[in-house]
Design a protein around this motif. Structure first.
Motif, mmCIF file in Angstrom:
data_model
loop_
_atom_site.group_PDB
_atom_site.id
_atom_site.type_symbol
_atom_site.label_atom_id
_atom_site.label_comp_id
_atom_site.label_asym_id
_atom_site.label_seq_id
_atom_site.Cartn_x
_atom_site.Cartn_y
_atom_site.Cartn_z
ATOM 1 N N TYR A 163 0.776 -1.234 0.000
ATOM 2 C CA TYR A 163 0.000 0.000 0.000
ATOM 3 C C TYR A 163 0.813 1.291 0.000
ATOM 4 O O TYR A 163 0.232 2.358 -0.189
ATOM 5 C CB TYR A 163 -0.919 0.019 1.228
ATOM 6 N N VAL A 164 2.115 1.254 0.242
ATOM 7 C CA VAL A 164 2.899 2.481 0.375
ATOM 8 C C VAL A 164 3.805 2.632 -0.846
ATOM 9 O O VAL A 164 4.544 1.706 -1.196
ATOM 10 C CB VAL A 164 3.744 2.472 1.668
ATOM 11 N N SER A 165 3.748 3.794 -1.481
ATOM 12 C CA SER A 165 4.541 4.017 -2.696
ATOM 13 C C SER A 165 6.025 3.996 -2.377
ATOM 14 O O SER A 165 6.451 4.342 -1.273
ATOM 15 C CB SER A 165 4.159 5.358 -3.330
ATOM 16 N N ARG A 166 6.817 3.613 -3.380
ATOM 17 C CA ARG A 166 8.250 3.493 -3.153
ATOM 18 C C ARG A 166 8.910 4.810 -2.780
ATOM 19 O O ARG A 166 9.740 4.836 -1.860
ATOM 20 C CB ARG A 166 8.945 2.895 -4.375
ATOM 21 N N PRO A 167 8.634 5.950 -3.440
ATOM 22 C CA PRO A 167 9.290 7.196 -3.012
ATOM 23 C C PRO A 167 9.043 7.522 -1.546
ATOM 24 O O PRO A 167 9.946 7.972 -0.848
ATOM 25 C CB PRO A 167 8.671 8.251 -3.940
ATOM 26 N N LEU A 168 7.825 7.271 -1.060
ATOM 27 C CA LEU A 168 7.534 7.542 0.343
ATOM 28 C C LEU A 168 8.264 6.570 1.249
ATOM 29 O O LEU A 168 8.783 6.959 2.299
ATOM 30 C CB LEU A 168 6.020 7.448 0.572
ATOM 31 N N ARG A 169 8.351 5.316 0.857
ATOM 32 C CA ARG A 169 9.071 4.327 1.665
ATOM 33 C C ARG A 169 10.549 4.675 1.766
ATOM 34 O O ARG A 169 11.160 4.561 2.836
ATOM 35 C CB ARG A 169 8.903 2.937 1.051
ATOM 36 N N GLU A 170 11.118 5.108 0.655
ATOM 37 C CA GLU A 170 12.543 5.418 0.649
ATOM 38 C C GLU A 170 12.861 6.633 1.509
ATOM 39 O O GLU A 170 13.865 6.640 2.238
ATOM 40 C CB GLU A 170 13.016 5.628 -0.788
ATOM 41 N N ILE A 171 12.018 7.668 1.460
ATOM 42 C CA ILE A 171 12.318 8.853 2.272
ATOM 43 C C ILE A 171 12.100 8.561 3.753
ATOM 44 O O ILE A 171 12.830 9.088 4.612
ATOM 45 C CB ILE A 171 11.461 10.059 1.811
ATOM 46 N N ILE A 172 11.135 7.707 4.102
ATOM 47 C CA ILE A 172 10.945 7.324 5.503
ATOM 48 C C ILE A 172 12.184 6.591 6.014
ATOM 49 O O ILE A 172 12.679 6.851 7.120
ATOM 50 C CB ILE A 172 9.680 6.450 5.655
ATOM 51 N N SER A 173 12.697 5.661 5.202
ATOM 52 C CA SER A 173 13.879 4.911 5.596
ATOM 53 C C SER A 173 15.103 5.810 5.719
ATOM 54 O O SER A 173 15.867 5.726 6.688
ATOM 55 C CB SER A 173 14.140 3.786 4.586
ATOM 56 N N ALA A 174 15.296 6.688 4.732
ATOM 57 C CA ALA A 174 16.461 7.567 4.749
ATOM 58 C C ALA A 174 16.387 8.573 5.891
ATOM 59 O O ALA A 174 17.388 8.846 6.569
ATOM 60 C CB ALA A 174 16.578 8.289 3.407
ATOM 61 N N GLU A 175 15.213 9.143 6.114
ATOM 62 C CA GLU A 175 15.065 10.117 7.205
ATOM 63 C C GLU A 175 15.349 9.469 8.555
ATOM 64 O O GLU A 175 16.047 10.041 9.397
ATOM 65 C CB GLU A 175 13.651 10.690 7.192
ATOM 66 N N ALA A 176 14.805 8.264 8.762
ATOM 67 C CA ALA A 176 15.012 7.586 10.035
ATOM 68 C C ALA A 176 16.488 7.266 10.263
ATOM 69 O O ALA A 176 16.975 7.322 11.396
ATOM 70 C CB ALA A 176 14.180 6.307 10.088
ATOM 71 N N GLY A 177 17.200 6.929 9.185
ATOM 72 C CA GLY A 177 18.612 6.643 9.328
ATOM 73 C C GLY A 177 19.434 7.875 9.633
ATOM 74 O O GLY A 177 20.369 7.840 10.454
ATOM 75 N N ALA A 178 19.083 8.998 9.001
ATOM 76 C CA ALA A 178 19.890 10.210 9.155
ATOM 77 C C ALA A 178 19.555 10.992 10.424
ATOM 78 O O ALA A 178 20.451 11.530 11.079
ATOM 79 C CB ALA A 178 19.715 11.109 7.931
#
Length: 545
Positions: A163-178
């Motif tokens: 259900y979650v688009s890839r651009p949104l998934r990637e920014i969630i992952s990157a933001e959480a890491g940084a």
């Protein structure tokens, strides 16, 4: 003569092993059908078997059982757990992701984090009566960052696949890491200002990393913060992580060209790199969390490291990830200070106030800042609905526990602390741990509830970016949002990792049959339409249409 040896080591490894065995037997149901993940069950087991209930597990009894050893154990466990997973999260992002999306990351790390910090501090100030404004800024900084481990479950889990688009998934992952590393400037600014008001002598600080000399001059205090925090802790960590990741990538490339590195060593490389960075950054006194994430991104800067792990069918790092989640979150369940959740006479903390704080933080910590800034990130957050989703799923977890333990090292012990510092030290542990527990429970149960709502409302799953993956066993369940291609492959939609093949080359040989009912994907007319459309695309591409 044989004797019963109920040592702490035997008890700990027996319980951890038994939990992993039982969980693993029904893991597909827990993750793919109920969407619970590893964190919530592990925390619950830790609470049940910890010192507050069954008393099987108690970190105060481990090792030499020295006084106050639990704080040191907690900090060490969190550093290793988060550091390894941040390197893994970094290299699993697309090539050059932090360069391509640098504008979006700046928005996430500067205005959004600043608003999260201030909003959380106001919530603490409104609910905890006997702490000062500067003390609430310290507490708010500890829980400002989104948890890198719980966020990865949101970004890469079965629900997100559907259900979650890839651009949104990637920014969630990157933001959480940084942002786990970028919480340091907010924390150290609050610590410097608090120590300025207390007029503390530097000799009273047991570990002055990032604090600086006390002074009545605000300008000097801010200068110390800029030099010691922004430059030494943050900037040095970025440079160190980038250099370590670049050198590691060059070394791996050379070793691959010479055929010197085997599969086991290659797949274990991110874990080894993370351990090296955690140890060296700890010795240097810079941010090991930020350095680990940057190193992971640099390791896969050209995309070749991730591509090679895909070719080698990497399951090693996912297994390490699961093991760390089990052990780390079970430890969090053990370490929860239940006795400190009711302090009406000292800090004014009570259970109703903590529940109110949890609700306020859930509503105002992150969602308003995303609604105010999502139009600055149109490439990754398309509309207000995605902004609310990204704002809501910004969990508080082991990163907050890490910053809690780090903060306690920056102040003198209670007998040498001032009244304001004692109030902070008394309040920070129960507040942070309760917010961690509240977030794990609420966000852990939100995905199953949201999935039920989506099914009831017939929300369509995402059917873009199909990729073929190899089926390595006949007993391997069908992945989420996927169907069977031929006897040896699955066709997966919206996979987090970048596709390695084009849609027109996928070998679609037959429709879904009754033998596919062991899949955890939704079976229905939508799947049939999806398979039919893929077959048509394949036929058109083969005819050159």
């Amino acid at each position: 003569m044989p004797t019963l040896d109920l040592s702490e080591l035997n008890i700990v490894v027996s319980i951890l092993g038994a939990f992993i065995v039982v969980y693993g037997l029904v893991a597909v149901k827990i993750k793919g059908v109920w969407y619970l993940g590893e964190a919530l069950p592990a925390v619950i087991i830790g609470m049940i078997l910890g010192p507050i209930a069954a008393k099987f597990l108690d970190a105060k009894r481990w090792g030499s059982a020295a006084p106050d050893q639990q704080d040191a154990i907690t900090l060490g466990v969190m550093r290793v757990m988060i550091g390894i997973q941040l390197v893994i999260a970094g290299y699993q992002l697309p090539a050059r992701y932090i360069h391509i999306r640098y504008k979006e990351l700046i928005v996430c790390l500067v205005p959004i984090m600043a608003m999260m910090w201030l909003a959380t501090s106001v919530c603490v100030l409104a609910t905890i009566p006997k702490v000062s404004l500067l003390a609430t800024l310290v507490i708010g900084a500890c829980v400002t960052s989104t948890d890198p481990i719980l966020s990865q479950a949101v970004a890469k889990g079965p629900f997100a696949d559907k259900y979650v688009s890839r651009p949104l998934r990637e920014i969630i992952s990157a933001e959480a890491g940084a942002n786990d590393g970028f919480a340091s400037p907010f924390l150290m600014l609050a610590v410097n200002l608090l120590r300025l008001t207390e007029n503390r002598q530097p000799t009273l600080v047991e570990r002055g990393r990032g604090v600086g000399d006390d002074t009545k001059d605000v300008g000097v205090a801010l200068g110390n913060w800029a030099i010691e925090t922004l430059i030494y802790i943050v900037l040095l960590a970025i440079v160190y992580g980038a250099v370590a990741g670049f050198c590691a990538r060059m070394a791996v490339r050379f070793s691959l060209s010479k055929r010197w590195i085997d599969t086991e060593s290659y797949l274990l490389f991110p874990t080894a790199l993370a351990l090296f960075i955690v140890g060296t950054c700890g010795a240097l006194g810079t941010s090991d969390l930020l350095a680990c994430f940057v190193a992971g991104c640099a390791l896969n800067w050209d995309g070749e490291f991730l591509a090679e792990t895909e070719r080698r069918h990497d399951e090693v790092n996912s297994c390490i990830d699961v093991m760390l989640n089990f052990g780390g979150f079970m430890y969090v369940g053990i370490a929860i200070p239940w006795q400190d959740f009711n302090q009406p006479d000292t800090t004014g903390i009570t259970y109703p106030r903590l529940f109110g704080l949890g609700l306020l933080v859930l509503l105002f910590r992150r969602v308003p800042s995303l609604l105010l800034t999502y139009k600055m990130m149109p490439n990754v957050v398309k509309d207000w609905k995605e902004a609310i989703f990204m704002g809501y799923f910004g969990p508080i977890g082991v990163g907050a526990v890490y910053y809690l333990q780090h903060t306690k090292l920056l102040f003198p012990r209670e007998e040498a602390a001032s009244a304001g510092e004692r109030a902070l030290l008394d309040a920070i542990t129960p507040v942070v741990y309760f917010l961690v527990l509240f977030s794990i429970l609420v966000h852990g149960l939100s995905i199953p509830i949201l999935s039920g709502i989506y099914r009831y409302c017939n929300v369509r799953t995402i059917t873009e970016d199909a990729v073929e993956i190899r089926r390595r066993s006949i007993y391997m369940p069908t992945p989420s949002n996927a169907f069977r291609g031929d006897q040896d492959t699955f066709i997966v939609y919206n996979r987090f990792f970048r596709p390695l093949v084009n849609l027109g080359t996928l070998p679609i040989s037959r429709p879904r049959t009754r033998s596919d009912n062991d899949s955890i994907s939704t079976v229905g007319e939508e799947d049939k339409k999806r398979e039919r459309s893929v077959r048509i695309s394949h036929v058109e591409s083969s005819r050159g249409i």
